[in-house]
Design a protein around this motif. Sequence first.
Motif, PDB file in Angstrom:
ATOM      1  N   ALA A 180     -12.246 -42.646   3.663  1.00  0.00           N
ATOM      2  CA  ALA A 180     -13.279 -43.498   4.047  1.00  0.00           C
ATOM      3  C   ALA A 180     -13.881 -43.976   2.864  1.00  0.00           C
ATOM      4  O   ALA A 180     -14.091 -45.405   2.597  1.00  0.00           O
ATOM      5  CB  ALA A 180     -14.573 -42.851   4.766  1.00  0.00           C
ATOM      6  N   ALA A 181     -14.012 -43.379   1.764  1.00  0.00           N
ATOM      7  CA  ALA A 181     -14.579 -43.729   0.371  1.00  0.00           C
ATOM      8  C   ALA A 181     -13.655 -44.710  -0.256  1.00  0.00           C
ATOM      9  O   ALA A 181     -13.914 -45.771  -1.042  1.00  0.00           O
ATOM     10  CB  ALA A 181     -14.917 -42.785  -0.501  1.00  0.00           C
ATOM     11  N   PHE A 182     -12.266 -44.243  -0.066  1.00  0.00           N
ATOM     12  CA  PHE A 182     -10.918 -45.207  -0.785  1.00  0.00           C
ATOM     13  C   PHE A 182     -11.126 -46.567  -0.116  1.00  0.00           C
ATOM     14  O   PHE A 182     -11.207 -47.583  -0.622  1.00  0.00           O
ATOM     15  CB  PHE A 182      -9.920 -44.446  -0.380  1.00  0.00           C
ATOM     16  CG  PHE A 182      -8.743 -45.352  -0.815  1.00  0.00           C
ATOM     17  CD1 PHE A 182      -8.293 -45.395  -2.228  1.00  0.00           C
ATOM     18  CD2 PHE A 182      -8.121 -45.947   0.289  1.00  0.00           C
ATOM     19  CE1 PHE A 182      -7.132 -46.201  -2.441  1.00  0.00           C
ATOM     20  CE2 PHE A 182      -6.902 -46.866  -0.204  1.00  0.00           C
ATOM     21  CZ  PHE A 182      -6.429 -46.998  -1.405  1.00  0.00           C
ATOM     22  N   ILE A 183     -11.435 -46.523   1.187  1.00  0.00           N
ATOM     23  CA  ILE A 183     -11.556 -47.858   2.005  1.00  0.00           C
ATOM     24  C   ILE A 183     -12.576 -48.636   1.322  1.00  0.00           C
ATOM     25  O   ILE A 183     -12.742 -50.060   1.256  1.00  0.00           O
ATOM     26  CB  ILE A 183     -11.502 -47.809   3.403  1.00  0.00           C
ATOM     27  CG1 ILE A 183     -10.175 -47.263   3.908  1.00  0.00           C
ATOM     28  CG2 ILE A 183     -12.141 -49.064   4.188  1.00  0.00           C
ATOM     29  CD1 ILE A 183     -10.211 -46.771   5.159  1.00  0.00           C
ATOM     30  N   GLU A 184     -13.923 -47.923   1.292  1.00  0.00           N
ATOM     31  CA  GLU A 184     -15.062 -48.749   0.687  1.00  0.00           C
ATOM     32  C   GLU A 184     -14.812 -49.122  -0.629  1.00  0.00           C
ATOM     33  O   GLU A 184     -15.055 -50.374  -1.090  1.00  0.00           O
ATOM     34  CB  GLU A 184     -16.248 -47.704   0.683  1.00  0.00           C
ATOM     35  CG  GLU A 184     -17.554 -48.536  -0.044  1.00  0.00           C
ATOM     36  CD  GLU A 184     -18.625 -47.343  -0.096  1.00  0.00           C
ATOM     37  OE1 GLU A 184     -19.739 -47.839  -0.638  1.00  0.00           O
ATOM     38  OE2 GLU A 184     -18.722 -46.603   1.158  1.00  0.00           O
TER      39      GLU A 184
END
Length: 458
Positions: A180-184
């Motif tokens: 999720a943080a990677f996508i952000e």
Amino acid sequence: MLNRQLIEQRQGDEFRKGLEMLKFKIVVLDDDPTGTQTVKDLPVYTDWSEQYIEDGFRQPHNMFYILTNSRALTEKETTVLHQTIIKNIESVSQKLDMPYMVISRGDSTLRGHFYLEPKVLNDAADKPFDAVFYAPAFFEGNRFTYEGVHYLEDNGVLIPVSDSEFAHDTTFGFKSETMAAFIEEKSHGAIKQENVQHITLQQLRNRDSLFDVFAQLEGFEAVVVDALNDEDMDYFVACLIDFLNQQPKRFIFRTAASFVKAICQTPGEIIQLNDYQQSDHGGLMIVGSHVKKSSEQLQHLLAHSDIQAVEFGVKILETPELVDDYIQQLTQQVEALLRTGQDVVLYTSRDVVKTTDTDQNLNISTRISDSLVQIVQNLTIQPSFIIAKGGITSSDVATKGLGIKKAEVIGQVTNGVPVWLTGDEAKYAGMPYVIFPGNVGAVETLTNVYQMNQTRKG
């Protein structure tokens, strides 16, 4: 924490029976040739004109590949490329009245235009997609997603990919641990991590119905999918197919090779190169990849086999006026060895030539690859096989060196290492061409593959 026991937990269920019911032609846009590492008997095209896309739609199997090689492109270049491809896909789909599904296949270590490419496809499509699913697991390569964190196995230890060498890639590096943080991070904040949906391992192993999850997705929502083995992925795909055959939702997928295996009708199998060899000359191996695993495998090969070694010193590129003569010299050396039936490994020196500019780093990689390709182009005899190690290297050898427009994926020489049979238009028709990913296998895997398939002497 992720552990091997959890990965190996099996429930004995089989969920592949519904694949023949899928109403879509699946188009896999592969950002380098390694994505064919879990399938067989499927066509792969290096040309995305409507002519070749229509040929893919008319194939008997439910899936075909288009090699984009976009991992070697800048953001601007891959944007234009994917805008063109989706328009051509939709044109053919409408002409043949045949719906389609797109898989944007990327690297299981999260390198590449991971967020950008699905976003461009969505923005350029006639109708937007309801969701994009991120499923980067690649089990044959020991890459797993658990509790929203993507892991790889390094020397027997499972670590987050964010802690690996791949997260420090000079072009596609990242810092985030959770998907999720990677996508952000990769969306530059356009997608907030708290808004990323998550299909958990617990849902998959409890055999929860995912229909309600799928039905509520809209507005190009991002969804991360956990998976630790083929059964997990097969269950996710079974639910997905059942849902899509009943509901008019439009989904797109950014995945590694295990999702592709789960949704294709012809999963891969191990083959022997000797069954396809046409030439009495030696075989040629080309190693361009510079990741740590490739370098370790190369050193093991040189120390534990009788293959003939020819090194391409990359520092020569700093003196452009000497490059052409140097390439001609190496070509003559390689050809002389092949002609006498000796197998050759042509490899780049392990020097790293890089700058602080991302696009310039891509340009350096391209110049190195182009030099290796030129040697293949200059050969006047046919090797018994060609093995290319590394994504950019294998793509450029295929398209520029061998002139492949359409090939057939015939299987793998070992887990995660695909083999193509070249088409009639190629420089060497009907020859086995092995695409060996830079980040696959143990230190001895390259050596083992070579020794099992080396040219038969006498």
